[in-house]
Design a protein around this motif. Structure first.
Motif, PDB file in Angstrom:
ATOM      1  N   TRP A  61      -9.286   0.494  -2.684  1.00 22.88           N
ATOM      2  CA  TRP A  61      -8.274   1.500  -2.997  1.00 22.88           C
ATOM      3  C   TRP A  61      -8.040   2.497  -1.870  1.00 22.88           C
ATOM      4  O   TRP A  61      -7.039   3.218  -1.880  1.00 22.88           O
ATOM      5  CB  TRP A  61      -8.660   2.253  -4.263  1.00 22.88           C
ATOM      6  CG  TRP A  61      -8.402   1.436  -5.487  1.00 22.88           C
ATOM      7  CD1 TRP A  61      -9.315   0.753  -6.230  1.00 22.88           C
ATOM      8  CD2 TRP A  61      -7.133   1.174  -6.064  1.00 22.88           C
ATOM      9  NE1 TRP A  61      -8.703   0.095  -7.239  1.00 22.88           N
ATOM     10  CE2 TRP A  61      -7.350   0.335  -7.175  1.00 22.88           C
ATOM     11  CE3 TRP A  61      -5.832   1.554  -5.773  1.00 22.88           C
ATOM     12  CZ2 TRP A  61      -6.326  -0.122  -7.985  1.00 22.88           C
ATOM     13  CZ3 TRP A  61      -4.811   1.116  -6.584  1.00 22.88           C
ATOM     14  CH2 TRP A  61      -5.058   0.283  -7.666  1.00 22.88           C
ATOM     15  N   ILE A  62      -8.918   2.583  -0.920  1.00 20.11           N
ATOM     16  CA  ILE A  62      -8.712   3.543   0.183  1.00 20.11           C
ATOM     17  C   ILE A  62      -8.110   2.839   1.391  1.00 20.11           C
ATOM     18  O   ILE A  62      -7.071   3.251   1.918  1.00 20.11           O
ATOM     19  CB  ILE A  62     -10.039   4.229   0.557  1.00 20.11           C
ATOM     20  CG1 ILE A  62     -10.516   5.076  -0.637  1.00 20.11           C
ATOM     21  CG2 ILE A  62      -9.859   5.099   1.798  1.00 20.11           C
ATOM     22  CD1 ILE A  62     -11.882   5.662  -0.468  1.00 20.11           C
ATOM     23  N   ALA A  63      -8.750   1.775   1.834  1.00 18.63           N
ATOM     24  CA  ALA A  63      -8.266   1.071   3.028  1.00 18.63           C
ATOM     25  C   ALA A  63      -6.965   0.313   2.758  1.00 18.63           C
ATOM     26  O   ALA A  63      -6.133   0.173   3.654  1.00 18.63           O
ATOM     27  CB  ALA A  63      -9.328   0.114   3.535  1.00 18.63           C
ATOM     28  N   MET A  68      -1.336  -0.430   4.297  1.00 19.74           N
ATOM     29  CA  MET A  68       0.072  -0.606   3.936  1.00 19.74           C
ATOM     30  C   MET A  68       0.948   0.434   4.627  1.00 19.74           C
ATOM     31  O   MET A  68       2.018   0.111   5.148  1.00 19.74           O
ATOM     32  CB  MET A  68       0.247  -0.507   2.416  1.00 19.74           C
ATOM     33  CG  MET A  68      -0.182  -1.747   1.682  1.00 19.74           C
ATOM     34  SD  MET A  68      -0.030  -1.620  -0.091  1.00 19.74           S
ATOM     35  CE  MET A  68       1.629  -1.083  -0.304  1.00 19.74           C
ATOM     36  N   ILE A  69       0.487   1.671   4.659  1.00 14.19           N
ATOM     37  CA  ILE A  69       1.250   2.733   5.329  1.00 14.19           C
ATOM     38  C   ILE A  69       1.324   2.478   6.828  1.00 14.19           C
ATOM     39  O   ILE A  69       2.380   2.654   7.449  1.00 14.19           O
ATOM     40  CB  ILE A  69       0.632   4.115   5.012  1.00 14.19           C
ATOM     41  CG1 ILE A  69       0.850   4.450   3.534  1.00 14.19           C
ATOM     42  CG2 ILE A  69       1.207   5.195   5.904  1.00 14.19           C
ATOM     43  CD1 ILE A  69       0.079   5.653   3.053  1.00 14.19           C
ATOM     44  N   ALA A  70       0.214   2.034   7.425  1.00 17.50           N
ATOM     45  CA  ALA A  70       0.208   1.761   8.870  1.00 17.50           C
ATOM     46  C   ALA A  70       1.171   0.626   9.214  1.00 17.50           C
ATOM     47  O   ALA A  70       1.971   0.745  10.154  1.00 17.50           O
ATOM     48  CB  ALA A  70      -1.207   1.418   9.330  1.00 17.50           C
ATOM     49  N   PHE A  71       1.127  -0.469   8.455  1.00 15.79           N
ATOM     50  CA  PHE A  71       2.012  -1.598   8.748  1.00 15.79           C
ATOM     51  C   PHE A  71       3.471  -1.251   8.452  1.00 15.79           C
ATOM     52  O   PHE A  71       4.378  -1.697   9.163  1.00 15.79           O
ATOM     53  CB  PHE A  71       1.591  -2.837   7.969  1.00 15.79           C
ATOM     54  CG  PHE A  71       0.308  -3.438   8.478  1.00 15.79           C
ATOM     55  CD1 PHE A  71       0.120  -3.673   9.824  1.00 15.79           C
ATOM     56  CD2 PHE A  71      -0.707  -3.751   7.601  1.00 15.79           C
ATOM     57  CE1 PHE A  71      -1.051  -4.220  10.298  1.00 15.79           C
ATOM     58  CE2 PHE A  71      -1.890  -4.299   8.065  1.00 15.79           C
ATOM     59  CZ  PHE A  71      -2.065  -4.533   9.417  1.00 15.79           C
ATOM     60  N   ALA A  72       3.707  -0.438   7.428  1.00 17.63           N
ATOM     61  CA  ALA A  72       5.080  -0.017   7.133  1.00 17.63           C
ATOM     62  C   ALA A  72       5.632   0.842   8.267  1.00 17.63           C
ATOM     63  O   ALA A  72       6.800   0.713   8.642  1.00 17.63           O
ATOM     64  CB  ALA A  72       5.132   0.738   5.811  1.00 17.63           C
ATOM     65  N   SER A  73       4.795   1.717   8.817  1.00 17.35           N
ATOM     66  CA  SER A  73       5.277   2.564   9.914  1.00 17.35           C
ATOM     67  C   SER A  73       5.559   1.734  11.168  1.00 17.35           C
ATOM     68  O   SER A  73       6.547   1.984  11.864  1.00 17.35           O
ATOM     69  CB  SER A  73       4.271   3.683  10.210  1.00 17.35           C
ATOM     70  OG  SER A  73       3.040   3.141  10.624  1.00 17.35           O
ATOM     71  N   VAL A  74       4.738   0.742  11.462  1.00 22.26           N
ATOM     72  CA  VAL A  74       5.000  -0.140  12.609  1.00 22.26           C
ATOM     73  C   VAL A  74       6.308  -0.897  12.393  1.00 22.26           C
ATOM     74  O   VAL A  74       7.122  -1.051  13.308  1.00 22.26           O
ATOM     75  CB  VAL A  74       3.821  -1.112  12.826  1.00 22.26           C
ATOM     76  CG1 VAL A  74       4.187  -2.225  13.781  1.00 22.26           C
ATOM     77  CG2 VAL A  74       2.615  -0.353  13.328  1.00 22.26           C
ATOM     78  N   THR A  75       6.539  -1.360  11.167  1.00 27.67           N
ATOM     79  CA  THR A  75       7.774  -2.078  10.853  1.00 27.67           C
ATOM     80  C   THR A  75       8.990  -1.185  11.005  1.00 27.67           C
ATOM     81  O   THR A  75      10.022  -1.601  11.568  1.00 27.67           O
ATOM     82  CB  THR A  75       7.712  -2.640   9.421  1.00 27.67           C
ATOM     83  OG1 THR A  75       6.579  -3.502   9.320  1.00 27.67           O
ATOM     84  CG2 THR A  75       8.971  -3.406   9.082  1.00 27.67           C
TER      85      THR A  75
END
Length: 144
Positions: A61-63, A68-75
């Motif tokens: 639940w933490i990682a 998801m936020i990290a990959f969304a920002s890269v996208t």
């Protein structure tokens, strides 16, 4: 510069010539809203969304949400960069049309980095194909 052989190149290996602009013919788009929606739906509801529950279970639940936020920002960043450089130098009426990701890399980073990027893109495609093949075989063996 506008030969038939040049127009039939792979989308990953293109050239900087803009034969549409030089010939004076306007570029005609053949897509409709329905085809755009179909591409968006197949892109969003693909293997990534189908494997999201398993990925979240593996990461926790933490990682999981952090990834998801990290990959969304890269996208978001890469999509906005590609949208901005589609027509160079002006996004609305630029004289050069950038048709592939490697052309955008060549424009901003040069020839050497274009070749390196092309190798990474091809390796990524091969890796994804192999991964999807193994995953499909594993799922089918579980079901059958």
């Amino acid at each position: 510069m506008g030969s038939v052989e040049e127009e039939q190149q792979s989308p990953l290996v293109g050239s900087f010539s803009s034969s549409d602009h030089e010939s004076g013919k306007p570029f005609e788009r053949t897509g409709t809203i329905c085809t755009a929606l179909a591409h968006i739906i197949t892109g969003v509801i693909g293997a990534g969304v189908l494997s999201l529950a398993w990925s979240m279970a593996q990461l926790g639940w933490i990682a999981g949400p952090l990834c998801m936020i990290a990959f969304a920002s890269v996208t978001i960043v890469s999509s906005s960069l590609l949208c901005d450089c589609y027509r160079f130098p002006d996004p609305e009426v630029g004289p050069n049309r950038i048709r592939s990701f490697t052309q955008a890399v060549k424009l901003y980073l040069g020839d050497k980095n274009q070749k390196v990027c092309g190798i990474f893109v091809q390796e990524s495609l091969y890796g994804a194909g192999i991964t999807y093949t193994f995953t499909t075989a594993n799922c089918l063996s579980t079901v059958l």
